[in-house]
Design a protein around this motif. Structure first.
Motif, mmCIF file in Angstrom:
data_model
loop_
_atom_site.group_PDB
_atom_site.id
_atom_site.type_symbol
_atom_site.label_atom_id
_atom_site.label_comp_id
_atom_site.label_asym_id
_atom_site.label_seq_id
_atom_site.Cartn_x
_atom_site.Cartn_y
_atom_site.Cartn_z
ATOM 1 N N LEU A 160 37.985 4.742 9.521
ATOM 2 C CA LEU A 160 37.937 4.592 10.928
ATOM 3 C C LEU A 160 37.318 5.673 11.662
ATOM 4 N N LEU A 161 37.843 6.976 11.199
ATOM 5 C CA LEU A 161 37.210 8.183 11.731
ATOM 6 C C LEU A 161 35.645 8.336 11.378
ATOM 7 N N ALA A 162 35.484 7.993 10.263
ATOM 8 C CA ALA A 162 33.867 8.242 9.681
ATOM 9 C C ALA A 162 32.975 6.968 10.675
ATOM 10 N N ALA A 163 33.494 5.877 10.929
ATOM 11 C CA ALA A 163 32.724 5.043 11.651
ATOM 12 C C ALA A 163 32.766 5.644 13.045
ATOM 13 N N ARG A 164 33.675 6.256 13.667
ATOM 14 C CA ARG A 164 33.684 6.681 14.912
ATOM 15 C C ARG A 164 32.705 7.920 15.243
ATOM 16 N N TYR A 165 32.654 8.581 14.043
ATOM 17 C CA TYR A 165 31.483 9.636 13.923
ATOM 18 C C TYR A 165 30.014 9.144 13.996
ATOM 19 N N HIS A 166 30.109 8.099 13.227
ATOM 20 C CA HIS A 166 28.655 7.250 13.079
ATOM 21 C C HIS A 166 28.330 6.601 14.692
ATOM 22 N N GLU A 167 29.147 6.024 15.339
ATOM 23 C CA GLU A 167 29.081 5.440 16.553
ATOM 24 C C GLU A 167 28.627 6.648 17.740
ATOM 25 N N ASP A 168 29.313 7.897 17.333
ATOM 26 C CA ASP A 168 29.109 8.803 18.252
ATOM 27 C C ASP A 168 28.129 9.964 18.089
ATOM 28 N N ARG A 169 27.182 9.468 16.959
ATOM 29 C CA ARG A 169 26.197 10.358 16.427
ATOM 30 C C ARG A 169 25.059 10.631 17.605
ATOM 31 N N THR A 170 24.871 10.021 18.552
ATOM 32 C CA THR A 170 24.001 10.152 19.611
ATOM 33 C C THR A 170 24.185 11.132 20.635
ATOM 34 N N PHE A 171 25.659 11.437 20.663
ATOM 35 C CA PHE A 171 26.135 12.297 21.997
ATOM 36 C C PHE A 171 26.075 13.623 21.127
ATOM 37 N N GLU A 172 26.045 14.598 22.209
ATOM 38 C CA GLU A 172 25.967 16.096 21.766
ATOM 39 C C GLU A 172 27.552 16.406 21.763
ATOM 40 N N GLY A 173 27.563 17.486 20.793
ATOM 41 C CA GLY A 173 29.126 17.761 20.740
ATOM 42 C C GLY A 173 29.934 16.700 19.851
ATOM 43 N N SER A 174 31.052 16.760 20.134
ATOM 44 C CA SER A 174 32.080 15.878 19.337
ATOM 45 C C SER A 174 33.471 15.525 20.393
ATOM 46 N N GLN A 175 33.954 14.669 19.918
ATOM 47 C CA GLN A 175 35.290 14.503 20.935
ATOM 48 C C GLN A 175 36.597 15.114 20.113
ATOM 49 N N ALA A 176 37.013 15.889 20.995
ATOM 50 C CA ALA A 176 38.319 16.617 20.486
ATOM 51 C C ALA A 176 39.368 15.791 20.119
ATOM 52 N N ALA A 177 39.791 14.632 20.774
ATOM 53 C CA ALA A 177 40.855 13.700 20.467
ATOM 54 C C ALA A 177 40.431 12.794 19.350
ATOM 55 N N MET A 178 41.373 12.803 18.558
ATOM 56 C CA MET A 178 41.563 11.775 17.398
ATOM 57 C C MET A 178 41.880 10.370 17.961
ATOM 58 N N PRO A 179 40.895 9.336 17.637
ATOM 59 C CA PRO A 179 41.395 8.064 17.916
ATOM 60 C C PRO A 179 42.741 7.638 17.657
ATOM 61 N N PHE A 180 43.418 6.948 18.702
ATOM 62 C CA PHE A 180 44.979 6.310 18.570
ATOM 63 C C PHE A 180 45.091 6.045 17.077
ATOM 64 N N GLY A 181 44.200 4.760 16.862
ATOM 65 C CA GLY A 181 44.461 3.994 15.297
ATOM 66 C C GLY A 181 44.479 5.124 14.253
#
Length: 205
Positions: A160-181
């Motif tokens: 799930l986390l790898a999928a989130r990283y894939h989805e957010d790959r076009t954004f600069e930086g990274s989201q600090a918060a871990m997804p609730f799931g």
């Protein structure tokens, strides 16, 4: 304490095809495998693994680590910072002047534990670390060499986390918060670590 990862999981052990299927990425007889896409998915999986391992203190795929200390936290037993530990492979004591002694395997033992594995002496105390010296503990940790050996909830959290990283790959930086799931899946595996050992460092003798 300094903790160094000495080996890394091979690409073959990572569920690249599982992540590709989870993301519903196109793949078929008429579509050639995209090596750049595979490399990207591998990178997302490694990053997700590192995040889950850091959050839980659990090593997912087996590999070797080196822990370097200036002295034992507790001369009666040294808690190891990761779990599950499968073996203590070697312990080196450096006298600070370039001379390294490999400890006899009969002088220590591993007390396996899923939360707080311990390096314990077979006698009363662990061997003395010379003033100005250090000790390096080389150990192997992990649930197994194959992805199937990882507990299902932790494996799903990585996916799930790898999928989130894939989805957010076009954004600069990274989201600090871990997804609730993901947080919900790893919560029961988290352990509280205090000082990396059973107590405060004792004085040298």
């Amino acid at each position: 304490m300094m903790l160094v990862e000495m080996t890394a999981p091979p690409v073959e052990a990572l569920p690249v095809s599982g992540l590709r299927a989870h993301l519903r990425l196109a793949r078929g007889f008429e579509i050639a495998d995209d090596s750049s896409e595979t490399a990207a998915l591998t990178g997302f999986l490694r990053a997700a693994m590192a995040t889950v391992e850091a959050r839980t203190g659990k090593v997912l795929l087996s590999r070797q680590f080196r822990m370097r200390l200036e002295n034992w936290r507790d001369c009666e037993a040294q808690t190891l910072p990761l779990a599950p530990v499968n073996s203590i492979d070697r312990i080196d004591v450096d006298d600070g002047a370039g001379r390294v002694t490999v400890l006899d395997r009969e002088s220590y033992r591993l007390v396996a534990d899923l939360q707080r594995p311990i390096l314990a002496p077979r006698s009363a105390f662990l061997p003395t670390v010379p003033q100005g010296g250090s000790v390096s503990v080389i150990f192997s940790a992990g649930f197994g060499t194959a992805w199937e050996a990882i507990p299902a909830d932790l494996a799903q959290a990585v996916l799930l986390l790898a999928a989130r990283y894939h989805e957010d790959r076009t954004f600069e930086g990274s989201q600090a918060a871990m997804p609730f799931g993901v947080s919900a899946l790893v919560e029961r595996w988290r352990s509280v670590r205090v000082l990396g050992g059973r107590g405060a460092s004792r004085g040298r003798t």
